[in-house]
Design an enzyme around this catalytic site. Structure first.
Site: not given
Ligand SMILES: *[C@@H]1O[C@H](CO)[C@@H](O)[C@H](O)[C@H]1NC(C)=O
Ligand SMILES: *[C@@H]1O[C@H](CO)[C@@H](O)[C@H](O)[C@H]1NC(C)=O
Ligand SMILES: *[C@@H]1O[C@H](CO)[C@@H](O)[C@H](O)[C@H]1NC(C)=O
Ligand SMILES: *[C@@H]1O[C@H](CO)[C@@H](O)[C@H](O)[C@H]1NC(C)=O
Ligand SMILES: *[C@@H]1O[C@H](CO)[C@@H](O)[C@H](O)[C@H]1NC(C)=O
Length: 557
Positions: A308, A342
């Site tokens: 992400e 994000c």
């Molecule tokens: C993967 O990362 C996301 C955050 O970007 C998190 O919300 C999510 O639970 C994670 N998934 C697993 C299966 O670790």
């Molecule tokens: C959190 O911050 C990271 C950058 O460090 C960004 O790439 C990401 O999209 C953000 N995630 C959320 C859920 O806001």
């Protein structure tokens, strides 16, 4: 897929067959208000006071062993960078390899535990956070990540508790997704953990993401190396210890703070890499993906890559929109948590006829936005996370001030003498393709393009094509035909699309989250299918009748 080929009665057979399988009912954690004089307010004040007075020392934890490596780094408080909140130790490449070895050594035993047992552990973690550790966790998130109390509560308490609970429920419900069986044959699926280890890289902006990101794969029977963010170290450490106290066996999740490239190199060069779950910048994710590609011949399995990577989210306003809703929603979306979500809105398109009035409304509200220390309960926006982020945003502000097609109409100043403070800033642009409309800023900066009312279709097309991201977006319009048309044109521009609502604030199980294009792999965190990404199902067919022939009828002479 298989199910649709069979009549319903057949399905009922296996439902009955599985009716004894475990399940659990869960609810979303209520958010507390922290009003002046309340008990919860007092408790969080106490936790803050204690944390302000010390620097917590945090080791790596590898196979249960706490290792103080001596490669020391600090987490400071963003609104007061003189205060060192935590002192932590980086893992070296050797430590990371050791963590891989120790994790793999216990993988089979953990994977073998029944899902119900593993789910119980995470339900217990949720209980511990909801009761015993709530205030400590809030204080760490406020002081360490610059969240005000309300933002800390929805993230570090409510959301993380929800994740742990819902994940436990989903993992149990998943067991009930079974294929059909036929005369003399029993078919079933077991949901195995991945063979190898999962690497989790979490960002600073959500405490819940860190706890979820390391916890979710573990729940599914995986072993995990967790690299928390340097700027969310203390809250990650607390989440980690809650999982340990709840009963996650040592070595299942290894806590390895590390330099990003060192971590990336070490995990992608292990033949046992089974998955990477990453949140952070596009460049870093692309780099990891490239490394995985280069090492492809080395791996025992194809690593799952989940990423992400941010967005350039929009609010598109039509002339039929409710102006006050737009103003209120935009202030929240653009400036809450300093725009460091994000999903934060950072570009807005407004019909020229509406702009003077909307501008007034926005400016009135921005004046009321209180910027201050995160632990001051009247603060709306606090400091941005660190010096790097501050420097990057400062450059954008300077760019805005020196460009002839950009005009700063609110804020525009920043000051890092005590903390990394950036004023909520609104910029007006006459060029909708200016780079400030295209690139991610990750700070409290909103740019508005007032467009000729009659050009709204062209502008919609432009909204779709202006940035390489595809995370969130919102359309404000009362005219239903406009909403329909806007959605058609903007269909591929956002993984989370909002109608007459702001671009932020997705809730677990209500708006599963994620975007495509350069925003990531859009695996829809917060939805029911997500856990599949981190397991490796095995289909089992068992015959109960002898295999009586090997010839086929057509072979008869
Ligand atoms: C993967 O990362 C996301 C955050 O970007 C998190 O919300 C999510 O639970 C994670 N998934 C697993 C299966 O670790
Ligand atoms: C959190 O911050 C990271 C950058 O460090 C960004 O790439 C990401 O999209 C953000 N995630 C959320 C859920 O806001
Ligand atoms: C917008 O916010 C203001 C201030 O909080 C509030 O008074 C107003 O009712 C809100 N407008 C709408 C449409 O809800
Ligand atoms: C949206 O943008 C993409 C990428 O530039 C483009 O291929 C697509 O045709 C656009 N969609 C519409 C409906 O304009
Ligand atoms: C948390 O993790 C679970 C399990 O991987 C996943 O279903 C959920 O979507 C995640 N939540 C978020 C918002 O990342």
């Amino acid at each position: 897929m298989l199910l649709v080929r069979r009549p319903l009665v057949r399905c009922l057979v296996w439902f009955r067959h599985l009716s004894s399988a475990a399940t659990v009912e869960v609810e979303n954690e209520p958010c507390l208000n922290y009003l002046k004089g309340s008990e919860e307010r007092q408790k969080v004040e106490e936790a803050l006071k204690e944390m302000r007075s010390k620097t917590e020392e945090i080791p790596c934890v590898i196979g249960g062993e706490e290792i103080f490596t001596g490669d020391v780094h600090y987490q400071v408080c963003p609104h007061n960078h003189q205060h060192k909140l935590a002192k932590f130790h980086y893992a070296s490449a050797d430590h990371i390899r050791l963590a891989i070895d120790r994790a793999l050594a216990i993988r089979a035993g953990w994977e073998k535990r029944p899902m119900a047992e593993r789910a119980d552990i995470f339900l217990e973690a949720a209980r511990l956070l909801s009761e015993k550790y709530r205030y400590k966790m809030l204080a760490a998130t406020m002081l360490g990540q610059g969240k005000n109390i309300q933002q800390a509560e929805i993230d570090a308490a409510a959301e993380l508790i929800d994740f742990w609970r819902w994940n436990a429920k989903h993992s149990l419900d998943l067991q009930k997704q079974q294929p059909i069986s036929t005369e003399g044959v029993t078919n079933s699926i077991i949901y195995r953990g991945l063979e190898g280890f999962v690497a989790a890289v979490s960002p600073f902006n959500f405490t819940a993401i860190g706890g979820n990101l390391s916890g979710a794969p573990a729940l599914m029977g995986n072993v995990v190396l967790w690299k928390p963010s340097d700027t969310a170290m203390l809250s990650s450490w607390i989440a980690y210890n809650i999982m340990r106290e709840a009963g996650v066996p040592e070595g299942v999740i290894n806590f390895v703070p590390a330099d990003g490239p060192t971590f990336g190199d070490a995990i992608t060069s292990s033949p046992h890499l089974a998955g990477i779950n990453f949140t952070g910048s596009v460049q870093t994710f692309q780099h990891l993906w490239r490394q995985v590609g280069q090492n492809l011949g080395l791996y025992k399995t194809f690593p799952r890559l989940v990423g992400e990577c941010g967005g350039k989210n929009y609010h598109f306003v039509h002339s039929s929109a409710d102006l006050e809703s737009v103003a209120n929603g935009t202030i929240r979306s653009a400036f809450e948590y300093g725009g460091q979500k994000c999903s934060a809105c950072s570009r807005m398109y407004v019909p020229s006829s509406m702009w003077p009035k909307l501008k007034d409304e926005l400016l009135t509200r921005v004046k009321e936005v209180k910027m201050g220390d995160a632990d001051d309960f009247t603060t709306f926006i606090s400091a941005v996370i660190d010096d790097k982020s501050f420097g990057r945003i400062k450059n954008w502000l300077e760019h805005a001030k020196s460009s002839s097609n950009l005009k700063v109409i609110a804020g525009g100043n920043c000051d890092d003498s005590r903390g990394y403070f950036v004023e909520p800033t609104i910029i007006e642009t006459s060029d909708p393709k200016e780079k400030i409309m295209q690139e991610e800023i990750f700070g409290p900066v909103l740019t508005v393009y007032p467009y000729p009312d009659e050009k709204y279709r062209e502008v919609l097309e432009m909204v779709n094509e202006t940035s390489p991201f595809g995370l969130t977006g919102a359309v404000f319009a009362k005219d239903v035909n406009v909403v329909k048309e806007a959605h058609e044109i903007l269909k591929m521009s956002a993984g989370n699309f909002y109608i007459n609502d702001k671009s932020t604030g997705s809730v677990v199980m209500q708006q599963p989250f994620g975007g495509a294009r350069l925003s990531g792999t859009n695996d829809k965190a917060g939805g029911p299918h997500y856990v599949l990404k981190f397991c490796s199902p095995q289909a089992i067919k068992e015959s109960h009748v002898p295999l009586t022939d090997w010839k086929y009828g057509n072979m008869q002479a």
